[in-house]
Design an enzyme around this catalytic site. Sequence first.
Site, PDB file in Angstrom:
ATOM      1  N   LYS A  35       9.834  26.731  72.109  1.00  0.00           N
ATOM      2  CA  LYS A  35      11.069  25.602  71.872  1.00  0.00           C
ATOM      3  C   LYS A  35      12.345  26.262  71.545  1.00  0.00           C
ATOM      4  O   LYS A  35      12.208  27.144  70.665  1.00  0.00           O
ATOM      5  CB  LYS A  35      10.449  24.410  71.368  1.00  0.00           C
ATOM      6  CG  LYS A  35      10.110  24.650  70.068  1.00  0.00           C
ATOM      7  CD  LYS A  35       9.266  23.276  69.412  1.00  0.00           C
ATOM      8  CE  LYS A  35       8.831  23.962  67.947  1.00  0.00           C
ATOM      9  NZ  LYS A  35       7.882  22.849  67.418  1.00  0.00           N
ATOM     10  N   TYR A 256      37.469  32.130  49.706  1.00  0.00           N
ATOM     11  CA  TYR A 256      37.836  30.704  49.652  1.00  0.00           C
ATOM     12  C   TYR A 256      37.117  30.008  48.391  1.00  0.00           C
ATOM     13  O   TYR A 256      35.995  30.224  47.805  1.00  0.00           O
ATOM     14  CB  TYR A 256      37.088  29.860  50.719  1.00  0.00           C
ATOM     15  CG  TYR A 256      37.646  29.978  52.045  1.00  0.00           C
ATOM     16  CD1 TYR A 256      38.888  29.668  52.380  1.00  0.00           C
ATOM     17  CD2 TYR A 256      36.833  30.395  53.026  1.00  0.00           C
ATOM     18  CE1 TYR A 256      39.655  29.913  53.407  1.00  0.00           C
ATOM     19  CE2 TYR A 256      37.581  30.816  54.484  1.00  0.00           C
ATOM     20  CZ  TYR A 256      38.781  30.334  54.573  1.00  0.00           C
ATOM     21  OH  TYR A 256      39.499  30.559  55.774  1.00  0.00           O
TER      22      TYR A 256
HETATM   23  C1  PLP Z   1       6.871  23.492  66.811  1.00  0.00           C
HETATM   24  C2  PLP Z   1       5.474  23.044  67.132  1.00  0.00           C
HETATM   25  C3  PLP Z   1       4.447  24.055  66.948  1.00  0.00           C
HETATM   26  C4  PLP Z   1       4.624  25.379  66.432  1.00  0.00           C
HETATM   27  O1  PLP Z   1       4.743  25.402  64.889  1.00  0.00           O
HETATM   28  P1  PLP Z   1       4.738  26.807  64.127  1.00  0.00           P
HETATM   29  O2  PLP Z   1       4.754  26.347  62.818  1.00  0.00           O
HETATM   30  O3  PLP Z   1       6.033  27.248  64.513  1.00  0.00           O
HETATM   31  O4  PLP Z   1       3.696  27.766  64.472  1.00  0.00           O
HETATM   32  C5  PLP Z   1       2.955  23.599  67.390  1.00  0.00           C
HETATM   33  N1  PLP Z   1       3.091  22.390  67.873  1.00  0.00           N
HETATM   34  C6  PLP Z   1       3.888  21.632  67.624  1.00  0.00           C
HETATM   35  C7  PLP Z   1       3.698  20.154  68.683  1.00  0.00           C
HETATM   36  C8  PLP Z   1       5.250  21.786  67.683  1.00  0.00           C
HETATM   37  O5  PLP Z   1       6.320  20.760  67.742  1.00  0.00           O
END
Ligand code: PLP
Length: 362
Positions: A35, A256
């Site tokens: 994702k 800055y």
């Molecule tokens: C993002 C996500 C994962 C992966 O989690 P990590 O901590 O990056 O391994 C797994 N399951 C769901 C439902 C997620 O949203």
Amino acid sequence: MSNAATATINLDALRFNLLQVRTRAPASKIMAVIKANAYGHGITQVASALSNVVDAFAVAQFQEAIKLRKTGFSQRIILLQGFADAQQLHTLSELDIDTVIHQFEQLYILQSTELEQPIHGWIKMDTGMHRLGFSIDQFNDVYEQLLKCKSIKEKPCCLSHFSNADDQSNQKTNVQIALFKKLTRSIAVEKSIANSAGILAWPDSHFEWIRPGIMLYGISPFANQYGKDLGLQPVMTLRANVIAIQAIKKGEKIGYGEMWQASIDTKIAVLGIGYGDGYPRNAATGTPIFISGIECPLIGRVSMDSICIDIGEHEISVGDVATLWGDELPVEKIAAAAATIPYELVCRVTERVPRKMKESHG
Ligand SMILES: *Cc1c(COP(=O)(O)O)cnc(C)c1O
């Protein structure tokens, strides 16, 4: 010479990390979580590199799932947030994408929509995170309804999500695992609850499907450990060039808000990267930056397009390349200096930073 910051994506390291996942959970099928543009690494390239070594891909959002299928990947794709309306559901069916069902609105749409092709469904159970999913009381009823639902092919699978698995001493995770087991005991379904922290620290959580995200990218899910302590290799290395060197007199103030003042005569290097590239603006003075074999401290405010480091007497020239995080400097360390988590740092590297894929051939 280009002044642009670059993110090198080491696809060999990605595949190496995938092997570490397999070793930790040899009996489980792998749903690689890609994702948010594969946590900022580039979804198409990451999916290509993993396509013959994982069993499925998982993404959060509808558009990500569509893009992945239309790019030509033929694996199962699981849409973690599921569909928002009947039109999206039709598209999932046409493209054979698995959906998560986490709330009643989605169940009603499934029941009232006639699909060309039934799809794989994953029912999400809330075992204690209290974000998404059906409650323990609702679960059996929803499961029965999905079994009867013509839009769902075969048996629905079950998933849940941990709230505290990154804390290895927190017993909440054992409570969630026990609940998940108990509720699914009488129904022989495929189950999934383990994220990276679950895979690494909670072997009882592996079940039929694991869902590694952050560890694929070589990053530790635990606050007190780096990826390399867990046998992982960093995938993203963020680099930028020195675009100027300035001699600074004792007492002069930099950047800055004049947030940093030289206590002795020194030299600073200006790097062509800033928060416009995703380098965190709240990285504190003293945040390490690796250049020419040493670590130099960030000084003063992070600007949109540049940052300054104190190089003292070191021989550093315009055009030299600095590493902000990655191979020579763990991103976990930078996240701590910026009061955030490494997940956020890799995700928010912006579009103007080119991703350069690196892999050995043959
Ligand atoms: C993002 C996500 C994962 C992966 O989690 P990590 O901590 O990056 O391994 C797994 N399951 C769901 C439902 C997620 O949203």
